[in-house]
Design a protein around this motif. Structure first.
Motif, PDB file in Angstrom:
ATOM      1  N   GLN A 203       0.847  -1.191   0.000  1.00 28.39           N
ATOM      2  CA  GLN A 203       0.000   0.000   0.000  1.00 28.39           C
ATOM      3  C   GLN A 203       0.881   1.239   0.000  1.00 28.39           C
ATOM      4  OE1 GLN A 203      -3.421   0.515   0.227  1.00 28.39           O
ATOM      5  NE2 GLN A 203      -4.096  -1.607   0.297  1.00 28.39           N
TER       6      GLN A 203
ATOM      7  N   VAL B  84       0.814   5.672  -0.058  1.00 27.61           N
ATOM      8  CA  VAL B  84      -0.023   6.777   0.426  1.00 27.61           C
ATOM      9  C   VAL B  84       0.286   8.021  -0.385  1.00 27.61           C
ATOM     10  CG1 VAL B  84      -0.633   8.233   2.396  1.00 27.61           C
ATOM     11  CG2 VAL B  84      -0.076   5.820   2.762  1.00 27.61           C
TER      12      VAL B  84
ATOM     13  N   THR C  19      -4.834   5.942   0.420  1.00 26.43           N
ATOM     14  CA  THR C  19      -4.007   4.795   0.061  1.00 26.43           C
ATOM     15  C   THR C  19      -4.327   4.305  -1.347  1.00 26.43           C
ATOM     16  OG1 THR C  19      -5.605   3.263   1.024  1.00 26.43           O
ATOM     17  CG2 THR C  19      -3.832   4.040   2.453  1.00 26.43           C
TER      18      THR C  19
ATOM     19  N   SER D 270      -6.910  -4.854   4.214  1.00 22.67           N
ATOM     20  CA  SER D 270      -7.041  -3.535   3.604  1.00 22.67           C
ATOM     21  C   SER D 270      -7.720  -3.700   2.251  1.00 22.67           C
ATOM     22  CB  SER D 270      -5.667  -2.889   3.428  1.00 22.67           C
ATOM     23  OG  SER D 270      -5.089  -2.624   4.672  1.00 22.67           O
TER      24      SER D 270
ATOM     25  N   ARG E   4     -10.300  -1.375  -0.525  1.00 22.09           N
ATOM     26  CA  ARG E   4     -11.093  -0.202  -0.867  1.00 22.09           C
ATOM     27  C   ARG E   4     -12.487  -0.651  -1.270  1.00 22.09           C
ATOM     28  NH1 ARG E   4     -10.533   5.033  -2.165  1.00 22.09           N
ATOM     29  NH2 ARG E   4     -11.950   5.898  -3.710  1.00 22.09           N
TER      30      ARG E   4
ATOM     31  N   GLY F 158       1.709   7.392   7.953  1.00 23.30           N
ATOM     32  CA  GLY F 158       0.762   6.905   6.949  1.00 23.30           C
ATOM     33  C   GLY F 158      -0.253   5.969   7.564  1.00 23.30           C
ATOM     34  N   ARG F 159      -1.381   5.868   6.892  1.00 23.32           N
ATOM     35  CA  ARG F 159      -2.470   5.028   7.376  1.00 23.32           C
ATOM     36  C   ARG F 159      -2.189   3.570   7.034  1.00 23.32           C
ATOM     37  NH1 ARG F 159      -7.322   3.079   5.284  1.00 23.32           N
ATOM     38  NH2 ARG F 159      -9.044   2.967   6.762  1.00 23.32           N
ATOM     39  N   THR F 160      -2.327   2.692   8.025  1.00 21.02           N
ATOM     40  CA  THR F 160      -2.129   1.264   7.784  1.00 21.02           C
ATOM     41  C   THR F 160      -3.374   0.498   8.203  1.00 21.02           C
ATOM     42  OG1 THR F 160      -1.125   0.985   9.962  1.00 21.02           O
ATOM     43  CG2 THR F 160       0.366   1.380   8.116  1.00 21.02           C
TER      44      THR F 160
ATOM     45  N   GLU G 269      -0.984  -5.061   7.607  1.00 16.74           N
ATOM     46  CA  GLU G 269       0.054  -4.235   6.992  1.00 16.74           C
ATOM     47  C   GLU G 269       1.059  -3.811   8.057  1.00 16.74           C
ATOM     48  OE1 GLU G 269      -1.724  -0.963   5.024  1.00 16.74           O
ATOM     49  OE2 GLU G 269      -3.046  -2.197   3.813  1.00 16.74           O
TER      50      GLU G 269
END
Length: 833
Positions: free
Chosen positions: A95, A97, A103, A327, A329, A512-514, A518
């Motif tokens: 992933q 960002v 992401t 993760s 979307r 960053g978003r995890t 991840e």
């Protein structure tokens, strides 16, 4: 033809005449069906697409070579030398960002040896990026423009060399060398994809590969990872789906009540028809036809309502999926023929099954009995004791089922025990209402005067109707209470666990978003820089990675067990000494495993795990099992000295920083922030992690609260509907009271008191049932589904507020029926009689 005429006369005309009741019943069915279809649609969309977007570019993969800890890229050369007609392609997948966007999936492939399709005339350089058309549209990228993509510890600029059409897939494609450099993962691949020629023997290719790669490497079909994702989400989706059927179950009570009222109010007409020769079968079909009408119209409305509700639900479910599982979307919400057929079948089946009992009762009405208005209520009162005995029997069966184990990994017996518990409560409702009326009529008269006395006696006098209303409302209340107790207990357990788990003062992680699974690496310099900051007493260097064990996804972690032993409060299962277990880990092939992992794989202390790590299969002895609530997939934890023995280049993913007692945590945090400013990391204090963990927990269970709310709304509709039906059916009683001098406000007060008494009875039964169901949820369904041990902590203040709100809503639901009763003209009513 005659049956249709009878249906129009006996069923449709009264439905049109009582239009408000008809609409309320249909709305209740629509809400129940709508919730079911909304959860299904939102769940499908929230999972996103598990199929690799890379397939749309390079074609369908035949075989994937994967390994825990990554695949050594040196095997590419040996595989390419095999005497087979196949192509081997290295792949990195992670992933990335983009600031302000979010992401995106990043693929690293060998663009020189494996050019992608449809890239146009663009010259693809090793440092350039290829962007999918869907992602380019979302970020406004064009060929030649730049995107700034954060991978690992820093953000880098990449030139958009080409935009490729890939339907709705969103991704960024880099050359394998550029991806390894950006991720600091030289020599490591996520997998090797194998494309076998159509003229080649597939089995021979697989055999040749197995003869070359290490035994610890897995050779899988491309759909294996997708199947793992589906299995991992199955328990979550299954529990959510069962919870959504609560509204449908409450709706079933309301259909039963609507048809029962219909039968009671038309007993005279049924008697006349039977006297004139109408068969029992025709009477049965007439009332089943009424239920079918409610089911069809309510289900069709529910499909439309469900599509709208899915828009709100998908975000809540997607947050849970990303936080706890994978993760992904969310994909666009689409409603297919299968979902619509499921909704129609569920709604119609629920309507017909719930109407079967009152329809059979209508069929059995004799012409002589039809003129006796009190016969039906008398029978309901005389059967209350018998039903109470059946309730005890059903409750005993439910208890026995709750002791059974899972079936196919699902707590089927637990769900059956829940359903039987609800049935036991419904059977006990008439006796409970009669007992309540007998006990409280004196108190009701003392507190509320004659209106209170009549209201209390009215509950027992209309037992066939009030018991169904109370059963429906108490079912919704019980589900609200049980899930509230379960969530409250879980929340309190997690808070206690966080206190034991998060003992460090500061935590350092990549920015960053995890999501779940991840574990991006920290810069290699981060541990040394952190240890050199004044005021830092110790740091626990932690390595985390996603692995596969026996075909199931799990997490592998490694830290400094000496520091954990000194500073931490890790809780182990009863009988396991914390100090002894942790002291046995350094330098040894020993591990501790989380409770969910132990339950899922049936592992106990002393067992040996055969775990593929890199090029080897390592035998690790389980030293202990500890409580953990961070992941349903489970953790295997070893000392970092053991991990680095088998995976020497495994990067650090987190740091736990312990500040000296005489040091200022805020000052150390500022110093760390300054020294690590050149790296893309976050330094978070202990309290921030706790708050974030609790926020994730609350967000995870937001969908359950929404489902409970819908069930309560459906029950409220049923209460209003039933109270209105009671007013219409007791016109003679209210008319007589008015004729004898009762004022309109007294009639209105009596109906509101009846509504209040209904709410009190429903709250009492619902609370008792809720406590019972919460025990099943916590110790049976949750334990068998996710493997967590939850401590029982009922949120009494929250329950008290919710029950008060339900009672107030029940009284409010009685306002319109009370107004209708107060407006009755006594002369007209007596004249009708």
């Amino acid at each position: 033809m005659r049956l249709i005429q009878l249906f129009r006369t006996l069923i449709l005309r009264p439905l049109r005449r009582d239009l408000l009741r008809t609409v309320l019943t249909i709305l209740a069915v629509a809400l129940g069906v709508g919730v079911v279809i909304a959860i299904d649609l939102a769940g499908d969309a929230a999972e996103g697409s598990f199929r690799s977007s890379l397939e749309t570019l390079v074609g369908k993969t035949d075989i994937e070579i994967v390994a825990n800890g990554g695949v050594d890229e040196r095997w590419i050369g040996r595989l390419a030398a095999l005497p087979v007609n196949a192509r081997f392609a290295p792949v990195i997948e992670t992933q990335g960002v983009i600031t302000g966007v979010g992401t995106v999936i990043m693929y690293g492939v060998d663009l020189v040896a494996q050019p992608v399709r449809d890239r146009g005339d663009s010259t693809v350089l090793d440092s350039a990026a290829i962007v999918s058309s869907a992602f380019a549209r979302r970020i406004g990228a064009r060929e030649g423009s730049q995107i700034r993509l954060a991978l690992s510890d820093s953000a880098r600029a990449f030139r958009v060399a080409a935009i490729i059409e890939a339907k709705d897939a969103e991704f960024v494609l880099l050359d394998i060398a550029a991806a390894q450099e950006a991720l600091n993962r030289y020599g490591k691949l996520d997998r090797i994809e194998v494309f076998v020629s159509s003229r080649e023997d597939f089995a021979r290719v697989e055999g040749e590969i197995r003869g070359v790669v290490p035994a610890s490497y897995r050779i899988e079909k491309p759909g294996a990872r997708s199947e793992q994702n589906q299995r991992m989400l199955r328990a979550f989706r299954w529990n959510l789906r069962v919870l959504s059927y609560i509204s449908l179950l409450v709706g079933a009570f309301l259909i039963y009540n609507a048809i029962s009222v219909s039968v009671v109010r038309r007993r005279a007409e049924i008697g006349i028809l039977r006297a004139l020769g109408t068969s029992r079968r025709w009477v049965l079909l007439l009332f089943l036809g009424e239920a079918l009408l409610f089911g069809v119209v309510g289900s069709l409305a529910g499909i439309l309502l469900g599509r709208l509700m899915a828009e709100g639900a998908v975000g809540l479910i997607a947050d849970t999926v990303n936080s706890l599982y994978i993760s992904s979307r969310p994909a666009p919400i689409t409603i297919g023929a299968g979902a619509m057929v499921t909704a129609l079948v569920a709604g119609i089946a629920m309507a017909l099954l719930s109407a079967l009992s009152p329809a059979r009762e209508a069929m059995s009405v004799l012409p002589v009995e039809a003129m006796s208005r009190g016969a039906h209520e008398h029978r309901a009162r005389t059967h209350a004791g018998r039903n109470l005995l059946w309730a005890v029997v059903v409750a005993a069966i439910a208890f026995l089922l709750s002791q059974a184990g899972p079936l196919g990994g699902k707590p089927v017996a637990g769900y059956a025990a829940t359903l039987l518990s609800v049935s036991a409560m419904a059977l006990a409702a008439p006796a409970a209402i009669s007992g309540m009326a007998a006990i409280t009529h004196g108190v009701a008269r003392a507190c509320f005067g004659p209106e209170g006395l009549l209201a209390a006696r009215g509950l027992a006098a209309s037992l066939s109707r009030t018991s169904v209303v109370v059963a429906a409302l108490s079912t919704a209340i019980a589900m609200m209470a049980s899930v509230g107790i379960m969530v409250g207990s879980f929340r309190e357990t997690v808070i206690v666990w966080l206190d034991a788990q998060l003992r460090a003062d500061l935590y350092v992680r990549p920015a960053g978003r995890t999501g779940a699974g991840e574990h991006p690496p920290l810069p290699a310099q981060a541990p040394g820089v952190t240890a050199s900051v004044p005021g830092v007493e110790a740091i626990d260097t932690f390595h985390a990675m996603e692995i596969e064990y026996r075909g199931e996804r799990a997490s592998l972690g490694a830290g400094d067990s000496t520091i954990v032993r000194r500073y931490g409060r890790l809780r182990f299962l009863p009988g396991e000494d914390r100090g002894t277990v942790l002291a046995s880990l350094p330098g040894q092939d020993r591990v501790i495993v989380s409770e969910p992992f132990a339950n899922k794989h049936r592992v106990n202390a002393g067992d040996v795990l055969e775990l593929p790590l890199g090029d080897r299969i390592v035998r690790l002895t389980v030293a202990g099992v500890y409580y953990d609530y961070s992941s349903e997939r489970g953790w295997i934890i070893l000392d970092r000295s053991t991990l680095l023995k088998y995976l020497p280049n495994q990067p650090v993913t987190n740091l736990a920083v312990y500040v000296r007692k005489d040091g200022a945590t805020d000052a150390v945090q500022r110093a760390l922030g300054t020294r690590l400013a050149q790296y893309s990391v976050v330094v978070a204090p202990n309290r921030a992690l706790r708050q974030n963990a609790v926020a994730v927990f609350d967000r995870t269970f937001a969908i359950t609260y929404a489902l409970e709310g819908v069930a309560i709304v459906v029950a409220m509709l049923g209460a209003a509907n039933s109270l209105l039906a009671m007013v219409l059916d007791r016109r003679r009683e209210f008319g007589m009271l008015r004729y004898l001098g009762a004022a309109p406000r007294q009639i209105r007060r009596m109906i509101l008191l009846e509504a209040g008494f209904l709410g009190v009875a429903a709250n009492a039964l619902g609370l008792v049932l809720g406590f019972v169901l919460s025990l099943v949820l916590i110790y049976v369904i949750n334990k068998q589904s996710f493997g967590w041990t939850i401590q029982f902590h009922p949120p009494f203040a929250l329950l008290a507020g919710a029950l008060a709100l339900v009672l107030a809503a029940t009284v409010i639901a009685g306002f319109f029926p009370a107004r209708a009763a107060a407006r009755l003209n006594p002369i007209e009513v007596i004249h009708e009689e």
